[in-house]
Scaffold this active site. Sequence first.
Site, PDB file in Angstrom:
ATOM      1  N   CYS A   2      36.651  30.759  40.497  1.00  0.00           N
ATOM      2  CA  CYS A   2      37.662  29.797  40.967  1.00  0.00           C
ATOM      3  C   CYS A   2      38.967  30.513  41.287  1.00  0.00           C
ATOM      4  CB  CYS A   2      37.978  28.681  39.971  1.00  0.00           C
ATOM      5  SG  CYS A   2      36.588  27.609  39.594  1.00  0.00           S
ATOM      6  N   GLY A  29      35.661  31.243  45.052  1.00  0.00           N
ATOM      7  CA  GLY A  29      34.899  30.007  44.926  1.00  0.00           C
ATOM      8  C   GLY A  29      34.701  29.369  46.278  1.00  0.00           C
ATOM      9  N   ASN A 103      40.991  27.861  36.479  1.00  0.00           N
ATOM     10  CA  ASN A 103      40.103  29.017  36.616  1.00  0.00           C
ATOM     11  C   ASN A 103      39.780  29.503  35.213  1.00  0.00           C
ATOM     12  OD1 ASN A 103      40.620  32.493  37.568  1.00  0.00           O
ATOM     13  ND2 ASN A 103      38.723  31.375  37.381  1.00  0.00           N
ATOM     14  N   GLY A 104      38.478  29.658  34.945  1.00  0.00           N
ATOM     15  CA  GLY A 104      38.060  30.091  33.606  1.00  0.00           C
ATOM     16  C   GLY A 104      37.015  29.140  33.068  1.00  0.00           C
ATOM     17  N   CYS A 237      39.291  40.207  31.973  1.00  0.00           N
ATOM     18  CA  CYS A 237      37.893  40.417  32.407  1.00  0.00           C
ATOM     19  C   CYS A 237      37.751  41.694  33.239  1.00  0.00           C
ATOM     20  CB  CYS A 237      37.459  39.210  33.226  1.00  0.00           C
ATOM     21  SG  CYS A 237      35.876  39.439  34.041  1.00  0.00           S
ATOM     22  N   TYR A 243      34.230  43.885  40.540  1.00  0.00           N
ATOM     23  CA  TYR A 243      33.491  42.975  41.416  1.00  0.00           C
ATOM     24  C   TYR A 243      34.330  41.843  42.009  1.00  0.00           C
ATOM     25  CZ  TYR A 243      30.493  39.180  42.914  1.00  0.00           C
ATOM     26  OH  TYR A 243      29.933  38.172  43.649  1.00  0.00           O
ATOM     27  N   SER A 284      32.238  44.406  48.042  1.00  0.00           N
ATOM     28  CA  SER A 284      32.817  44.889  46.791  1.00  0.00           C
ATOM     29  C   SER A 284      32.331  46.289  46.419  1.00  0.00           C
ATOM     30  CB  SER A 284      32.564  43.896  45.655  1.00  0.00           C
ATOM     31  OG  SER A 284      31.237  43.461  45.658  1.00  0.00           O
ATOM     32  N   ASP A 345      26.631  50.368  44.739  1.00  0.00           N
ATOM     33  CA  ASP A 345      27.010  48.958  44.601  1.00  0.00           C
ATOM     34  C   ASP A 345      27.824  48.796  43.315  1.00  0.00           C
ATOM     35  OD1 ASP A 345      27.255  46.318  45.255  1.00  0.00           O
ATOM     36  OD2 ASP A 345      25.124  45.852  45.164  1.00  0.00           O
ATOM     37  N   ASP A 346      28.490  47.646  43.189  1.00  0.00           N
ATOM     38  CA  ASP A 346      29.374  47.447  42.032  1.00  0.00           C
ATOM     39  C   ASP A 346      28.630  47.023  40.781  1.00  0.00           C
ATOM     40  OD1 ASP A 346      29.390  44.310  42.089  1.00  0.00           O
ATOM     41  OD2 ASP A 346      29.776  44.974  44.129  1.00  0.00           O
ATOM     42  N   CYS A 382      28.161  35.603  30.465  1.00  0.00           N
ATOM     43  CA  CYS A 382      29.620  35.414  30.346  1.00  0.00           C
ATOM     44  C   CYS A 382      29.894  33.963  29.995  1.00  0.00           C
ATOM     45  CB  CYS A 382      30.298  35.749  31.674  1.00  0.00           C
ATOM     46  SG  CYS A 382      32.062  35.374  31.662  1.00  0.00           S
ATOM     47  N   CYS A 433      38.227  42.491  28.315  1.00  0.00           N
ATOM     48  CA  CYS A 433      36.939  41.978  27.851  1.00  0.00           C
ATOM     49  C   CYS A 433      35.841  42.779  28.556  1.00  0.00           C
ATOM     50  CB  CYS A 433      36.804  40.495  28.198  1.00  0.00           C
ATOM     51  SG  CYS A 433      35.165  39.828  27.777  1.00  0.00           S
ATOM     52  N   CYS A 436      30.051  41.262  28.486  1.00  0.00           N
ATOM     53  CA  CYS A 436      28.746  41.201  29.147  1.00  0.00           C
ATOM     54  C   CYS A 436      28.128  42.594  29.299  1.00  0.00           C
ATOM     55  CB  CYS A 436      28.874  40.514  30.506  1.00  0.00           C
ATOM     56  SG  CYS A 436      30.112  41.290  31.563  1.00  0.00           S
TER      57      CYS A 436
HETATM   58  S1  SF4 Z   1      31.925  38.561  29.505  1.00  0.00           S
HETATM   59 FE1  SF4 Z   1      32.001  39.980  31.280  1.00  0.00          FE
HETATM   60  S2  SF4 Z   1      32.352  38.667  33.059  1.00  0.00           S
HETATM   61 FE2  SF4 Z   1      32.863  37.461  31.235  1.00  0.00          FE
HETATM   62  S3  SF4 Z   1      35.061  37.726  30.914  1.00  0.00           S
HETATM   63 FE3  SF4 Z   1      34.041  39.295  29.682  1.00  0.00          FE
HETATM   64  S4  SF4 Z   1      33.912  41.089  31.056  1.00  0.00           S
HETATM   65 FE4  SF4 Z   1      34.356  39.314  32.321  1.00  0.00          FE
END
Ligand code: SF4
Length: 462
Positions: A2, A29, A103-104, A237, A243, A284, A345-346, A382, A433, A436
């Site tokens: 988003c 989005g 967004n989130g 993130c 990406y 990307s 690729d990313d 995620c 973060c 993932c």
């Molecule tokens: S889990 Fe991965 S995609 Fe989700 S916020 Fe954390 S780093 Fe980003």
Amino acid sequence: MCGVFGVAAPGRDVARLTYFGLHALQHRGQESAGIAVSDGGRLTVLRDMGLVTQVFSERKLAGLHGQHAIGHTRYSTTGGVQWSNAQPLVHHGRARTLALGHNGNLTNTAQLREELHEEGTVLASTSDSEVVAALVASHPGRLEDAVAAAMERLEGAYSVVALSEGRLVAFRDPHGFRPLSVGRIDGGSVVASETCALDLVGAELDREVEPGELVVLEPDGARAERAVAPAPEGAFCIFEFFYLARPDSRVGGVEVHTARVRMGERLAAEAPAAADLVLSIPDSGTPAAIGFARASGIPFSEGMVKNRYVGRTFIQPEQGLREQGIRLKFNPLEEVARKRVVIVDDSIVRGNTTRQLVAMLRDAGAAEVHVRISSPPVVGPCFYGIDLAGEDELIAAGRSVDEVRAAIGADSLAYLSLEGLQEATRRPEDAVCRACLTGRYPTPPPEDRALGKLRYETAAPV
Ligand code: SF4
């Protein structure tokens, strides 16, 4: 994902500025788009399914007058792809009416929906975003206090713009999962998910909204209030870096394109390949491919030409469309014939795109196809606003690198190390973060996570 945008600029055509801002955020989005304007406190909202250009016409924009505006482009992570979930949404509460773009993704939506239900609040949508609006709209205090009280109860990821009582506020969760920046424009102030949207409307970047901060946008700039304490460790993130964010955006003072080139350079050092051509996977993957070619000395080639108007496969939420979309999206050039190629690729998420790209290059006569990925394997879902798919759909979850290589049909496969990725972002480890990629989540995952993003479509109406 988003994209959110907001502008407070009495005397300017705020709807048109928002329309252009949303163009710069279209990549975040593509399911729906909308604009809300506030004219002396009176709210008018226009939102619909589709791209910004499909939702708005000159005639529709001309009907949106006001001193403040917010806009939203949606990619769903909680709640289905339907009009009632398009944003900005409007919620009429006991204390105020609010238009809001989010967004989130919240991680305690189920609990909050239940609490709101018990308080007698009726929600019109199945998204988590209306929960944010309902909490703010039901608080009897000043708007700033209502937002701060809501933020105390919200968990997870949110970068939000909202209009109420003739004012525009923006706020960001205490971890700072999603980006949000404020800037100045002639006659007003602007807020946007990414700095590329500020650039497009001619605004000057002021700063990022801090984690846990609330800002009130006024014609002479953004007035800040600390709404809640920031989390001890940030959780921006890292997926935004490799990406999601547009390459011309800046995050923490770092241009995303430059960071991606560094990822490619580092990848070439960590996992060299004996090849004749480096091919990018637009868009990307392109900066990392440029970095890989630069560092390895292997010539860079466009190699795969993208049909730009087909849309991003990753964003298409429906599997059948996604499979079809990949074939519509790329076409290899003849120069790959009899060459050993490296495609950069990313990321690899489900693996469908990469597997089909490798097959396409072999069909085009490539002698060898080596795959290099400018991020580590995605091993977990995620919960904070990127619909990466469930763990059972992630190709790298529970598989070795060689098993993934075999599944995509490549001659070799290598990923960038976590350290290499981190270093390329120029951000400290405790500011981002990476859940993932590591399986270590900065907040408790939602209790009802197994039910997927449509969980409130099937549940009893709350
Ligand atoms: S889990 Fe991965 S995609 Fe989700 S916020 Fe954390 S780093 Fe980003």
